[in-house]
Design a protein around this motif. Sequence first.
Motif, PDB file in Angstrom:
ATOM      1  N   UNK A 127       0.814  -1.223   0.000  1.00 52.64           N
ATOM      2  CA  UNK A 127       0.000   0.000   0.000  1.00 52.64           C
ATOM      3  C   UNK A 127       0.845   1.269   0.000  1.00 52.64           C
ATOM      4  N   UNK A 128       2.148   1.169   0.258  1.00 48.83           N
ATOM      5  CA  UNK A 128       3.000   2.350   0.329  1.00 48.83           C
ATOM      6  C   UNK A 128       3.525   2.790  -1.037  1.00 48.83           C
ATOM      7  N   UNK A 129       3.265   1.997  -2.087  1.00 48.49           N
ATOM      8  CA  UNK A 129       3.846   2.265  -3.404  1.00 48.49           C
ATOM      9  C   UNK A 129       2.768   2.509  -4.452  1.00 48.49           C
ATOM     10  N   UNK A 130       3.057   3.410  -5.373  1.00 50.99           N
ATOM     11  CA  UNK A 130       2.268   3.532  -6.600  1.00 50.99           C
ATOM     12  C   UNK A 130       2.935   2.728  -7.707  1.00 50.99           C
ATOM     13  N   UNK A 131       4.253   2.979  -7.950  1.00 49.53           N
ATOM     14  CA  UNK A 131       5.006   2.236  -8.959  1.00 49.53           C
ATOM     15  C   UNK A 131       6.387   1.902  -8.403  1.00 49.53           C
ATOM     16  N   UNK A 132       6.975   0.839  -8.982  1.00 50.57           N
ATOM     17  CA  UNK A 132       8.229   0.283  -8.472  1.00 50.57           C
ATOM     18  C   UNK A 132       9.210   0.099  -9.627  1.00 50.57           C
ATOM     19  N   UNK A 133      10.473   0.488  -9.397  1.00 48.33           N
ATOM     20  CA  UNK A 133      11.521   0.332 -10.407  1.00 48.33           C
ATOM     21  C   UNK A 133      12.713  -0.368  -9.777  1.00 48.33           C
ATOM     22  N   UNK A 134      13.133  -1.456 -10.390  1.00 51.45           N
ATOM     23  CA  UNK A 134      14.282  -2.234  -9.909  1.00 51.45           C
ATOM     24  C   UNK A 134      15.384  -2.166 -10.959  1.00 51.45           C
ATOM     25  N   UNK A 135      16.496  -1.524 -10.609  1.00 48.76           N
ATOM     26  CA  UNK A 135      17.668  -1.442 -11.482  1.00 48.76           C
ATOM     27  C   UNK A 135      18.662  -2.522 -11.051  1.00 48.76           C
ATOM     28  N   UNK A 136      18.602  -3.663 -11.701  1.00 49.56           N
ATOM     29  CA  UNK A 136      19.560  -4.755 -11.510  1.00 49.56           C
ATOM     30  C   UNK A 136      19.698  -5.210 -10.057  1.00 49.56           C
ATOM     31  N   UNK A 137      18.577  -5.288  -9.355  1.00 46.26           N
ATOM     32  CA  UNK A 137      18.572  -5.936  -8.038  1.00 46.26           C
ATOM     33  C   UNK A 137      18.248  -7.403  -8.224  1.00 46.26           C
ATOM     34  N   UNK A 138      19.267  -8.205  -8.541  1.00 43.58           N
ATOM     35  CA  UNK A 138      19.069  -9.596  -8.937  1.00 43.58           C
ATOM     36  C   UNK A 138      18.741 -10.538  -7.775  1.00 43.58           C
ATOM     37  N   UNK A 139      18.960 -10.105  -6.553  1.00 43.30           N
ATOM     38  CA  UNK A 139      18.940 -11.072  -5.466  1.00 43.30           C
ATOM     39  C   UNK A 139      20.275 -11.793  -5.402  1.00 43.30           C
ATOM     40  N   UNK A 140      20.325 -12.882  -4.674  1.00 42.31           N
ATOM     41  CA  UNK A 140      21.575 -13.617  -4.456  1.00 42.31           C
ATOM     42  C   UNK A 140      21.393 -15.083  -4.816  1.00 42.31           C
ATOM     43  N   UNK A 141      22.477 -15.808  -5.008  1.00 41.21           N
ATOM     44  CA  UNK A 141      22.350 -17.249  -5.263  1.00 41.21           C
ATOM     45  C   UNK A 141      21.646 -17.958  -4.119  1.00 41.21           C
ATOM     46  N   UNK A 142      20.926 -18.986  -4.466  1.00 40.43           N
ATOM     47  CA  UNK A 142      20.251 -19.814  -3.466  1.00 40.43           C
ATOM     48  C   UNK A 142      21.270 -20.429  -2.519  1.00 40.43           C
ATOM     49  N   UNK A 143      20.897 -20.549  -1.250  1.00 43.62           N
ATOM     50  CA  UNK A 143      21.722 -21.257  -0.271  1.00 43.62           C
ATOM     51  C   UNK A 143      20.917 -22.411   0.313  1.00 43.62           C
ATOM     52  N   UNK A 144      21.613 -23.345   0.934  1.00 43.27           N
ATOM     53  CA  UNK A 144      20.957 -24.497   1.564  1.00 43.27           C
ATOM     54  C   UNK A 144      21.395 -24.565   3.021  1.00 43.27           C
ATOM     55  N   UNK A 145      20.573 -25.171   3.882  1.00 38.56           N
ATOM     56  CA  UNK A 145      20.899 -25.191   5.314  1.00 38.56           C
ATOM     57  C   UNK A 145      22.274 -25.762   5.633  1.00 38.56           C
TER      58      UNK A 145
END
Length: 300
Positions: A127-145
């Motif tokens: 509810x805090x956003x009207x529009x969203x822009x992501x410039x190369x926020x890829x996240x990170x590689x998956x990890x396992x426990x």
Amino acid sequence: MSTAYDARRPHRSEFLTLRGLRHHVMRWGPPPDGSRPLLVMLHGWMDVGASFQFMVDAFREDRSVLAMDWRGFGLTDSSGGDAYWFPDYLGDLDALLDAVSPDAPVDLLGHSMGGNIVMTYAGVRPQRLRKLINLEGFGLPETIPEMAPARLAEWLDELKQPQHLKTYDDLGGVVDRLMKTNPRLAPDKAAWLAPHWSQRRDDGRWHILGDPAHKRTNPVLYRRAEALACWSRIEAPTLWVEGSETNISQWWGNRYPREDFETRLSVVPQLQRVTLQQAGHMLHHDQPDALAREVQAFLG
């Protein structure tokens, strides 16, 4: 050293106390008047809010824009501890929006680390956003426990070792560092950015405005499923922007296949995509004019 870039729209600096830390905020354009949302822009790791100056200058028209230095970067206070935690960035962003736009949604843009933060935030506080822009926020590689014991041990070992960032004899050394890190950064822009990205201190040397504690290993594993649970709850129309020259294998090798990222992006409900030509990860430095056009077209 090259003549510094001449900013068309000089910023105004403010300081806000958010969650007990003094945060540096830069503003451009007129105060928000309700005719269009405030545009809030958030930088990446080892960067500063001033990094967006070139894109702001390229906007066709004045609008109310704000950029914040994250905790431990730029002129914002460090955390005061020996480590940084991802949820704190969400808390700081929530407190920022409470302070600068308590009653109206904002347009939210994040680059790299900032892109990862805004994607999570958009799913948690839609509810805090009207529009969203992501410039190369890829996240990170998956990890396992099973990776947890070694990661925690590495972190504990690093806590015993002081962390340092390289310092420089003069501002020209900082300019050279910026252009070495990103060869596409024009000399005049590097000369303008250097005194915002570093500071001359009592020892006479120029210090990068980043807390060295950011270099320590993050002991908390990245859980892909948790990130996607947030991404899938995003309600705002979302623009994904990347550079044609970006290759995520340069950071993670084969630990993060491109098809994994495409699967993640597919869960975002209302997604538009743009690829900027002749641009790498620092899109807002490499092609600020082209980026500004795409952002303005998306925001309307």
